[in-house]
Design an enzyme around this catalytic site. Structure first.
Site, short mmCIF file in Angstrom:
data_model
loop_
_atom_site.label_atom_id
_atom_site.label_comp_id
_atom_site.label_asym_id
_atom_site.label_seq_id
_atom_site.Cartn_x
_atom_site.Cartn_y
_atom_site.Cartn_z
N LEU A 31 24.40 18.81 2.51
CA LEU A 31 23.53 19.74 1.79
C LEU A 31 23.53 19.36 0.32
O LEU A 31 24.52 18.85 -0.21
CB LEU A 31 24.01 21.19 1.95
CG LEU A 31 24.02 21.78 3.35
CD1 LEU A 31 24.61 23.19 3.33
CD2 LEU A 31 22.63 21.79 3.96
N ASP A 32 22.40 19.62 -0.35
CA ASP A 32 22.34 19.41 -1.79
C ASP A 32 23.31 20.35 -2.49
O ASP A 32 23.63 21.43 -1.98
CB ASP A 32 20.93 19.69 -2.32
CG ASP A 32 19.90 18.71 -1.80
OD1 ASP A 32 20.28 17.63 -1.34
OD2 ASP A 32 18.69 19.06 -1.85
N ARG A 33 23.76 19.94 -3.66
CA ARG A 33 24.55 20.84 -4.49
C ARG A 33 23.74 22.12 -4.75
O ARG A 33 22.53 22.06 -4.98
CB ARG A 33 24.89 20.15 -5.82
CG ARG A 33 25.82 20.97 -6.72
CD ARG A 33 26.19 20.20 -7.97
NE ARG A 33 25.00 19.90 -8.76
CZ ARG A 33 25.03 19.18 -9.88
NH1 ARG A 33 26.19 18.69 -10.32
NH2 ARG A 33 23.93 18.92 -10.54
N THR A 35 22.88 24.27 -2.58
CA THR A 35 22.32 24.76 -1.32
C THR A 35 23.44 25.36 -0.49
O THR A 35 24.48 24.73 -0.26
CB THR A 35 21.66 23.62 -0.53
OG1 THR A 35 20.61 23.06 -1.32
CG2 THR A 35 21.08 24.13 0.77
#
Length: 252
Positions: A31-33, A35
Site C-alpha cells: 500500500l502507498d504511504r 493508505t
C-alpha cells in the site's frame, strides 16, 4: 485463522499459509504511504509466489474507499481506461490509452491502467445502493485520449467513492481520481486539497477496503474486509453500501 472458518473480523493484516511458527514472513501486496486497509502476509514462500502471480494476472479482486473533493460529475458508475507511465521528470502520470506500449524518453514503457468507480455519496447524501460491476459491465466508460479537460468552476463537493482497480499500477487510483477532477483529500502530490473547511489534512483519504481471491493451495474462495477508518464514517453518516455479492464470503 480457523481452517473451518476462513473469516477475519476487524483486522487489516492477513496471514495465510502454514500454521507452524515460522519466523520468515512474505508480503504479498503493498500500500502507498498514508493508505490504510488490508495488507496480505504469508508464512510460506510457496503461497507468497502463488499470490503474487494471482495479483499479476488480475485474479485478485480489490476494492478501495476514497474521499475526494471536486466537482461531482453526472455519473454514478464509471470505468476509466488509460495508459500509465513516468514523465520525463520522473513523476507518474496518466497517458492516453493509445500510448500503451510506447517507449518513453527514460526507457520505460507505457502500460495499460483501468479503474471502475461508483459514487457512494455526494456532500453526505447517499447515492449508490448497488455494487458496481467491473470493466466491461460498466455502462459509462472513459477511454483517455488526452490530458483531462475537467475544468474547475469553483464548485467543491465532497465525493465519496468506491474504486475497483482492474490493474495494479503505482498510484493508480490517485491518478485516475485526479484525471476525473475529484482529487483525493490530502493528496497534495496529485492536486488534492491540503486544507478543507478549516482543517489541515496531512494524509490522503484512501482505504484498501477488501480483497477477494481463491486460496492459493485449497482453491477455496476467500474475501476479507478491513474495518473502515474514522474519516469514512465522519464523511458519510449513512451505512456504506456493501461491495459483496450473495455468493461471496462475508466478513464480520
Amino acid at each position: 485463522m480457523s481452517a473451518q472458518n476462513p473469516i477475519l473480523t476487524g483486522c487489516s493484516v492477513l496471514v495465510l499459509g502454514c500454521t507452524e511458527a515460522v519466523p520468515e514472513l512474505h508480503l504479498a501486496n503493498r500500500l502507498d504511504r498514508d493508505t490504510s486497509g488490508i495488507m496480505l502476509i504469508t508464512k510460506s514462500h510457496k503461497v507468497a509466489s502463488r499470490l503474487v502471480k494471482a495479483f499479476t494476472e488480475h485474479k485478485v479482486r480489490k476494492t478501495y474507499i476514497v474521499l475526494c473533493v471536486g466537482l461531482a460529475l453526472n455519473w454514478e458508475t464509471i470505468s476509466i481506461r488509460s495508459g500509465h507511465g513516468r514523465s520525463k521528470f520522473g513523476a507518474w502520470r496518466v497517458y492516453a490509452a493509445a500510448d500503451v506500449g510506447r517507449t518513453l524518453p527514460g526507457g520505460s514503457v507505457v502500460r495499460d491502467m483501468e479503474t471502475s468507480f461508483e459514487v457512494l455519496s455526494v456532500n453526505g447524501q447517499l447515492k449508490s445502493k448497488h455494487p458496481v460491476k467491473q470493466g466491461k459491465d460498466v455502462e459509462n466508460i472513459i477511454v483517455v485520449e488526452e490530458k483531462s479537460s475537467v475544468g474547475d468552476n469553483g464548485t467543491k463537493d465532497v465525493v465519496f467513492v468506491r474504486a475497483y482497480p482492474r490493474s495494479g499500477r503505482t498510484h493508480q487510483i490517485r491518478l485516475h481520481c485526479q484525471h476525473l477532477g475529484i482529487t483525493i483529500r490530502g493528496d497534495v502530490k496529485y492536486e488534492g486539497v491540503y486544507e478543507w473547511e478549516g482543517q489541515i489534512y496531512d494524509y490522503h483519504t484512501l482505504h484498501a477496503e477488501s480483497l477477494s481471491f481463491e486460496h492459493p493451495v485449497t482453491g477455496v474462495p476467500l474475501m476479507f474486509r478491513a474495518p473502515l477508518p474514522a474519516w469514512a464514517a465522519d464523511c458519510c453518516p449513512y451505512e456504506i453500501p456493501s461491495d459483496f455479492s450473495s455468493n461471496e464470503i462475508h466478513i464480520g
